[in-house]
Design an enzyme around this catalytic site. Structure first.
Site, PDB file in Angstrom:
ATOM      1  N   LYS A  13     -60.678  -0.288  -1.699  1.00 45.75           N
ATOM      2  CA  LYS A  13     -59.860   0.231  -0.681  1.00 45.75           C
ATOM      3  C   LYS A  13     -59.584  -0.589   0.527  1.00 45.75           C
ATOM      4  O   LYS A  13     -58.569  -0.897   1.108  1.00 45.75           O
ATOM      5  CB  LYS A  13     -60.156   1.504  -0.328  1.00 45.75           C
ATOM      6  CG  LYS A  13     -59.869   2.464  -1.696  1.00 45.75           C
ATOM      7  CD  LYS A  13     -60.381   3.906  -1.225  1.00 45.75           C
ATOM      8  CE  LYS A  13     -59.732   4.937  -2.692  1.00 45.75           C
ATOM      9  NZ  LYS A  13     -60.361   4.384  -3.810  1.00 45.75           N
ATOM     10  N   LYS A  42     -58.710   9.529   2.228  1.00 49.65           N
ATOM     11  CA  LYS A  42     -59.316   9.471   0.900  1.00 49.65           C
ATOM     12  C   LYS A  42     -60.750   8.559   1.251  1.00 49.65           C
ATOM     13  O   LYS A  42     -60.963   8.017   2.200  1.00 49.65           O
ATOM     14  CB  LYS A  42     -58.577   8.393  -0.103  1.00 49.65           C
ATOM     15  CG  LYS A  42     -57.867   7.450   0.607  1.00 49.65           C
ATOM     16  CD  LYS A  42     -56.976   6.529  -0.486  1.00 49.65           C
ATOM     17  CE  LYS A  42     -56.223   5.416  -0.126  1.00 49.65           C
ATOM     18  NZ  LYS A  42     -55.485   4.816  -0.882  1.00 49.65           N
ATOM     19  N   ARG A  45     -48.984  -0.072 -10.504  1.00 50.68           N
ATOM     20  CA  ARG A  45     -50.127  -1.045 -10.841  1.00 50.68           C
ATOM     21  C   ARG A  45     -49.509  -2.384 -11.200  1.00 50.68           C
ATOM     22  O   ARG A  45     -49.056  -2.489 -12.336  1.00 50.68           O
ATOM     23  CB  ARG A  45     -50.889  -0.580 -11.995  1.00 50.68           C
ATOM     24  CG  ARG A  45     -52.035  -1.569 -12.333  1.00 50.68           C
ATOM     25  CD  ARG A  45     -53.014  -2.070 -11.430  1.00 50.68           C
ATOM     26  NE  ARG A  45     -53.722  -0.828 -10.748  1.00 50.68           N
ATOM     27  CZ  ARG A  45     -54.850  -0.478 -11.248  1.00 50.68           C
ATOM     28  NH1 ARG A  45     -55.349  -0.735 -12.318  1.00 50.68           N
ATOM     29  NH2 ARG A  45     -55.472   0.418 -10.189  1.00 50.68           N
ATOM     30  N   ARG A  48     -47.160   5.013 -12.072  1.00 51.62           N
ATOM     31  CA  ARG A  48     -48.038   6.018 -12.383  1.00 51.62           C
ATOM     32  C   ARG A  48     -47.200   7.183 -11.542  1.00 51.62           C
ATOM     33  O   ARG A  48     -47.454   7.113 -10.296  1.00 51.62           O
ATOM     34  CB  ARG A  48     -49.352   5.736 -12.254  1.00 51.62           C
ATOM     35  CG  ARG A  48     -50.011   4.593 -13.179  1.00 51.62           C
ATOM     36  CD  ARG A  48     -51.064   4.197 -12.586  1.00 51.62           C
ATOM     37  NE  ARG A  48     -51.053   3.640 -11.433  1.00 51.62           N
ATOM     38  CZ  ARG A  48     -51.935   3.084 -10.520  1.00 51.62           C
ATOM     39  NH1 ARG A  48     -53.312   3.068 -11.042  1.00 51.62           N
ATOM     40  NH2 ARG A  48     -51.879   2.384  -9.505  1.00 51.62           N
ATOM     41  N   ARG A  57     -50.836  12.670  -6.500  1.00 52.05           N
ATOM     42  CA  ARG A  57     -51.554  11.523  -7.050  1.00 52.05           C
ATOM     43  C   ARG A  57     -50.721  11.160  -8.322  1.00 52.05           C
ATOM     44  O   ARG A  57     -50.418  11.822  -9.293  1.00 52.05           O
ATOM     45  CB  ARG A  57     -52.826  11.940  -7.147  1.00 52.05           C
ATOM     46  CG  ARG A  57     -53.680  12.366  -6.105  1.00 52.05           C
ATOM     47  CD  ARG A  57     -55.151  12.842  -6.614  1.00 52.05           C
ATOM     48  NE  ARG A  57     -55.167  14.049  -7.574  1.00 52.05           N
ATOM     49  CZ  ARG A  57     -56.004  14.693  -7.998  1.00 52.05           C
ATOM     50  NH1 ARG A  57     -57.161  14.186  -7.854  1.00 52.05           N
ATOM     51  NH2 ARG A  57     -55.799  15.733  -8.888  1.00 52.05           N
ATOM     52  N   ASP A 115     -52.251  -2.054  -6.286  1.00 53.12           N
ATOM     53  CA  ASP A 115     -51.591  -0.894  -6.425  1.00 53.12           C
ATOM     54  C   ASP A 115     -50.417  -0.972  -5.253  1.00 53.12           C
ATOM     55  O   ASP A 115     -50.881  -1.176  -3.909  1.00 53.12           O
ATOM     56  CB  ASP A 115     -52.336   0.209  -5.962  1.00 53.12           C
ATOM     57  CG  ASP A 115     -53.366   0.637  -7.282  1.00 53.12           C
ATOM     58  OD1 ASP A 115     -52.929   0.275  -8.219  1.00 53.12           O
ATOM     59  OD2 ASP A 115     -54.464   1.408  -7.068  1.00 53.12           O
ATOM     60  N   GLU A 143     -54.147  -0.628  -2.706  1.00 55.32           N
ATOM     61  CA  GLU A 143     -55.595  -1.011  -2.859  1.00 55.32           C
ATOM     62  C   GLU A 143     -55.369  -2.236  -3.621  1.00 55.32           C
ATOM     63  O   GLU A 143     -54.305  -2.809  -4.337  1.00 55.32           O
ATOM     64  CB  GLU A 143     -55.910   0.180  -4.075  1.00 55.32           C
ATOM     65  CG  GLU A 143     -56.432   1.445  -3.286  1.00 55.32           C
ATOM     66  CD  GLU A 143     -56.979   2.435  -4.289  1.00 55.32           C
ATOM     67  OE1 GLU A 143     -57.670   1.807  -5.174  1.00 55.32           O
ATOM     68  OE2 GLU A 143     -56.908   3.603  -3.871  1.00 55.32           O
ATOM     69  N   ASN A 166     -57.725  -3.713  -6.924  1.00 61.55           N
ATOM     70  CA  ASN A 166     -58.536  -3.170  -7.748  1.00 61.55           C
ATOM     71  C   ASN A 166     -59.028  -4.509  -8.721  1.00 61.55           C
ATOM     72  O   ASN A 166     -58.325  -5.156  -8.902  1.00 61.55           O
ATOM     73  CB  ASN A 166     -58.028  -2.234  -8.823  1.00 61.55           C
ATOM     74  CG  ASN A 166     -57.566  -1.049  -8.056  1.00 61.55           C
ATOM     75  OD1 ASN A 166     -58.317  -0.146  -7.977  1.00 61.55           O
ATOM     76  ND2 ASN A 166     -56.277  -0.916  -7.639  1.00 61.55           N
TER      77      ASN A 166
END
Length: 319
Positions: free
Chosen positions: A126, A161, A211, A226, A234, A274, A282, A284
């Protein structure tokens, strides 16, 4: 080549969607040998090298009993295999952190580890976006409840978050009415003891949290959007989001092509960005996924691109 996967227990894999399984399957197609251990198996003793009791597996071609054990328990130094792929799923806890140090010691002994252990530590998923403010939306990182209240007063509709969450865990939305802001802040920041990320709510989430995979510094041409279902905010697949593969937008390419070479130069062979709307949310790096969903829906072979990049990286390191 001998490829060692350091990952969660084999019996926890979901081969119908697991990206690590997709990597293994592609590697086997090319004649590579698959070795396996869990992070808990890594050990080092003075006078020796970082080693682990390894299991060699063969793939059965089935999605049920998907592997058989060829041999197991052979203690092997990580420097003696051709490549080590660190694919342990989040969370990035203390044991993951310690494993990266053991893997870094293995690198000093000659092992080739992907993603690079120091880069895994240096890019918390993050917080890594803070380096690239030109691509992110309004964002606050703080322990202070008063800071959170000021951010909410400025932006009206916000997402809170925890920094160590995964799969959408612990994400809250607070709208303009501020309902439960105090309670949510207290829960997440534990009275000022824990740092929280706060971002302006991005309404484009209804079209999906994309993603975007970057392999060897280059973007995969399709993302997996997503999409939240029902009343959820979410989009994470673990939170019930629906995955829809789609071509990268111009903005997706801009972000991926800007960050890709930078992150690849740091030893991050595989990255999952993301993106919601036009904003990076984000980065990842621990064990990015979505290989199979993108391949099944778009026809683009993500695992083949990954193994191509891995083989190329190994050729460079051997030169």
């Amino acid at each position: 080549m001998n490829l060692l996967f350091v990952a969660d227990p084999l019996d926890t894999f979901k081969p119908y969607k697991d990206s690590t399984f997709a990597m293994m399957r592609e590697a086997v197609k090319r004649g590579h040998r698959i070795l396996f251990c869990e992070p808990r198996h890594l050990h080092w003793q003075r006078g020796g090298r970082v080693s682990a009791p390894l299991r060699e597996i063969a793939l059965t071609g089935s999605l049920d009993d998907w592997y058989t054990t060829v041999s197991e328990g052979v203690v092997t130094a990580l420097a003696d295999v051709d490549a080590v792929l660190m694919r342990k799923d989040p969370p990035f806890d203390s044991e993951f952190f310690y494993a990266t140090h053991l893997l870094e010691q293995a690198e000093r002994e000659g092992a080739r580890v992907f993603n690079k252990p120091s880069a895994l530590r240096d890019h918390p998923e993050k917080l890594a976006i803070l380096e690239f403010p030109q691509f992110i939306g309004p964002t606050l990182v703080t322990r202070s409840e008063s800071d959170i209240r000021r951010f909410h007063a400025e932006h009206g509709d916000i997402i809170l978050k925890p920094l160590d969450g995964m799969g959408g865990m612990g994400i809250f939305r607070v709208g303009p009415d501020g309902l439960n802001l105090g309670s949510i802040s207290e829960t997440l920041n534990r009275g000022g003891a824990q740092t929280v990320m706060v971002q302006r709510y991005l309404p484009e989430i209804v079209k999906g949290d994309k993603r975007v995979l970057v392999i060897g510094g280059k973007p995969v041409p399709h993302s997996l959007a997503r999409i939240p279902q029902g009343s959820e905010i979410r989009g994470n697949l673990a939170a019930g989001g629906k995955g829809v593969a789609q071509p990268l937008s111009a903005r997706d390419f801009e972000i991926a092509e800007s960050l890709g070479p930078i992150l690849a130069a740091r030893g991050l062979l595989l990255v999952g960005l993301d993106v919601i709307g036009d904003s990076l949310t984000e980065i990842n790096v621990t064990s990015p996924t979505c290989f199979q969903e993108i391949t099944q829906q778009s026809g683009f072979d993500v695992a083949a691109m990954f193994v191509d990049a891995l083989e190329a990286a190994l050729r460079v390191s051997a030169a």
